[in-house]
Design an enzyme around this catalytic site. Sequence first.
Site, PDB file in Angstrom:
ATOM      1  N   GLU A  76      -7.025   4.790   7.692  1.00 57.43           N
ATOM      2  CA  GLU A  76      -6.649   6.129   7.438  1.00 57.43           C
ATOM      3  C   GLU A  76      -7.794   6.767   6.880  1.00 57.43           C
ATOM      4  O   GLU A  76      -8.041   8.036   6.886  1.00 57.43           O
ATOM      5  CB  GLU A  76      -5.098   6.220   6.535  1.00 57.43           C
ATOM      6  CG  GLU A  76      -4.041   6.011   7.442  1.00 57.43           C
ATOM      7  CD  GLU A  76      -2.972   5.353   6.750  1.00 57.43           C
ATOM      8  OE1 GLU A  76      -2.789   5.470   5.346  1.00 57.43           O
ATOM      9  OE2 GLU A  76      -1.868   4.923   7.222  1.00 57.43           O
TER      10      GLU A  76
ATOM     11  N   GLY B 135       2.838  -1.104   4.119  1.00 53.31           N
ATOM     12  CA  GLY B 135       2.977   0.291   4.045  1.00 53.31           C
ATOM     13  C   GLY B 135       4.156   0.947   3.679  1.00 53.31           C
ATOM     14  O   GLY B 135       5.008   0.647   2.581  1.00 53.31           O
ATOM     15  N   GLY B 136       5.178   1.344   4.548  1.00 49.97           N
ATOM     16  CA  GLY B 136       6.454   1.928   4.422  1.00 49.97           C
ATOM     17  C   GLY B 136       7.532   1.000   3.645  1.00 49.97           C
ATOM     18  O   GLY B 136       8.009   1.286   2.994  1.00 49.97           O
TER      19      GLY B 136
ATOM     20  N   HIS C   8      -9.562   1.224   4.739  1.00 47.66           N
ATOM     21  CA  HIS C   8      -8.232   1.302   5.325  1.00 47.66           C
ATOM     22  C   HIS C   8      -8.415   2.288   6.558  1.00 47.66           C
ATOM     23  O   HIS C   8      -9.156   3.281   6.631  1.00 47.66           O
ATOM     24  CB  HIS C   8      -7.151   1.962   4.385  1.00 47.66           C
ATOM     25  CG  HIS C   8      -5.872   1.812   5.105  1.00 47.66           C
ATOM     26  ND1 HIS C   8      -5.357   2.824   5.931  1.00 47.66           N
ATOM     27  CD2 HIS C   8      -4.837   1.268   4.955  1.00 47.66           C
ATOM     28  CE1 HIS C   8      -4.037   2.474   6.372  1.00 47.66           C
ATOM     29  NE2 HIS C   8      -3.796   1.295   5.651  1.00 47.66           N
TER      30      HIS C   8
ATOM     31  N   ASN D  13       0.931  -0.971   0.123  1.00 44.84           N
ATOM     32  CA  ASN D  13       0.073   0.082   0.015  1.00 44.84           C
ATOM     33  C   ASN D  13       0.896   1.254  -0.026  1.00 44.84           C
ATOM     34  O   ASN D  13       1.587   1.432   0.955  1.00 44.84           O
ATOM     35  CB  ASN D  13      -0.992  -0.170   1.225  1.00 44.84           C
ATOM     36  CG  ASN D  13      -1.761   1.339   1.446  1.00 44.84           C
ATOM     37  OD1 ASN D  13      -1.623   2.107   0.471  1.00 44.84           O
ATOM     38  ND2 ASN D  13      -2.510   1.305   2.427  1.00 44.84           N
ATOM     39  N   TRP D  14       1.132   1.701  -1.256  1.00 40.86           N
ATOM     40  CA  TRP D  14       2.030   3.010  -1.216  1.00 40.86           C
ATOM     41  C   TRP D  14       1.487   4.137  -0.666  1.00 40.86           C
ATOM     42  O   TRP D  14       2.100   5.169  -0.563  1.00 40.86           O
ATOM     43  CB  TRP D  14       2.318   3.184  -2.718  1.00 40.86           C
ATOM     44  CG  TRP D  14       2.952   2.113  -3.448  1.00 40.86           C
ATOM     45  CD1 TRP D  14       3.311   0.981  -3.240  1.00 40.86           C
ATOM     46  CD2 TRP D  14       3.679   2.139  -4.675  1.00 40.86           C
ATOM     47  NE1 TRP D  14       4.243   0.152  -3.983  1.00 40.86           N
ATOM     48  CE2 TRP D  14       4.267   1.028  -5.062  1.00 40.86           C
ATOM     49  CE3 TRP D  14       3.627   3.163  -5.717  1.00 40.86           C
ATOM     50  CZ2 TRP D  14       4.730   0.693  -6.366  1.00 40.86           C
ATOM     51  CZ3 TRP D  14       4.266   2.912  -7.000  1.00 40.86           C
ATOM     52  CH2 TRP D  14       4.871   1.858  -7.230  1.00 40.86           C
ATOM     53  N   LYS D  15       0.041   4.348  -0.432  1.00 43.71           N
ATOM     54  CA  LYS D  15      -0.350   5.451   0.390  1.00 43.71           C
ATOM     55  C   LYS D  15      -0.104   6.693  -0.701  1.00 43.71           C
ATOM     56  O   LYS D  15      -0.167   6.237  -1.844  1.00 43.71           O
ATOM     57  CB  LYS D  15      -0.007   5.507   1.759  1.00 43.71           C
ATOM     58  CG  LYS D  15      -0.163   4.230   2.690  1.00 43.71           C
ATOM     59  CD  LYS D  15       0.069   4.428   4.239  1.00 43.71           C
ATOM     60  CE  LYS D  15      -0.130   3.170   4.569  1.00 43.71           C
ATOM     61  NZ  LYS D  15      -0.031   3.225   6.309  1.00 43.71           N
TER      62      LYS D  15
ATOM     63  N   GLY E 214       2.565   2.285  10.721  1.00 45.08           N
ATOM     64  CA  GLY E 214       3.498   3.405  10.654  1.00 45.08           C
ATOM     65  C   GLY E 214       4.196   3.798  11.927  1.00 45.08           C
ATOM     66  O   GLY E 214       4.713   4.816  11.952  1.00 45.08           O
TER      67      GLY E 214
ATOM     68  N   SER F 184       3.364  -2.071  10.273  1.00 41.39           N
ATOM     69  CA  SER F 184       4.709  -2.188  10.301  1.00 41.39           C
ATOM     70  C   SER F 184       5.515  -3.459  10.178  1.00 41.39           C
ATOM     71  O   SER F 184       6.566  -3.997  10.719  1.00 41.39           O
ATOM     72  CB  SER F 184       5.145  -1.699  11.902  1.00 41.39           C
ATOM     73  OG  SER F 184       4.738  -0.406  12.142  1.00 41.39           O
TER      74      SER F 184
ATOM     75  N   GLU G 263      -5.450  -4.943  10.379  1.00 40.25           N
ATOM     76  CA  GLU G 263      -4.424  -3.883  10.481  1.00 40.25           C
ATOM     77  C   GLU G 263      -4.683  -3.392  11.713  1.00 40.25           C
ATOM     78  O   GLU G 263      -5.506  -2.305  11.878  1.00 40.25           O
ATOM     79  CB  GLU G 263      -4.355  -2.910   9.446  1.00 40.25           C
ATOM     80  CG  GLU G 263      -4.014  -3.518   8.019  1.00 40.25           C
ATOM     81  CD  GLU G 263      -3.434  -2.421   7.108  1.00 40.25           C
ATOM     82  OE1 GLU G 263      -2.401  -2.673   6.588  1.00 40.25           O
ATOM     83  OE2 GLU G 263      -4.101  -1.404   6.878  1.00 40.25           O
TER      84      GLU G 263
END
Length: 256
Positions: free
Chosen positions: A100, A237-238, A98, A13-15, A176, A216, A170
Amino acid sequence: MNKALRKAIIAGNWKMNKTRPEAKELIEALKPLVKDASCEVVACVPFTNLETVLAAAEGSNIKVGAQNCHFETSGAFTGEISADMLKEMGVEYVIIGHSERRQYFGETDETVNKRLKAALNAGLKVILCVGEMLADRENGITAELVALQTKIALKDVSAEELKNVVIAYEPVWAIGTGKTATAQQANEVCAIIRGVIESLYGKAAADGITVQYGGSMNAKNAEELVAQPDVDGGLIGGASLKAEDFSVIVKAASNG
Ligand code: 13P
């Protein structure tokens, strides 16, 4: 539960990251590194990168996803993108619900359900995100909350349609933050989600559905997480923004 009955999926998930040239560069770097993966590999990228990434990933084993879609097929919804628009481009997956989006953009369990159904109607595969906040975990309501999110999101979804749904657990406190759920915590909640699927759709559906962990997950901790009996890959993510790190996670899921 037999892990062999379902496919592991590692999805990035590149966000809100990467310009088009950066996106192309990342996919080009990723292609040789993941070409032998035995798990499914997905890149969920910003809308503006979809065309670039679809072209760059063509002929490879990297599938392409978006990060949201609207629940109407078209109309006066300024700034939104419909599931049909994504499908027409050749997009295969879409992330729905998600945390976010729930936290910052007013997404509710009801709108998650509407978006999920719209995506399925358009022929997209959905990665449905559920997960508790830190306070929920501390209050001991993780199981109830995640079950509730799952049930509402899947309201009026048939067993046949469920075959195109992946669920990502999640925990919001792990996203994150560098704070990963322990492998046991991740497995416990993924198993709870599978239990909810069994109660709604029966054992075969529960055995067949892919339940990922996200929060994470990185090159160092992926192996232990994806080896858990109820964890079928991850939503990253990251670490999905670096080809090398992401490919290590893909390799971990290919072995697990
Ligand atoms: P991080 O891997 O950066 O914690 O993000 C997880 C996530 O939200 C994936 O959807």
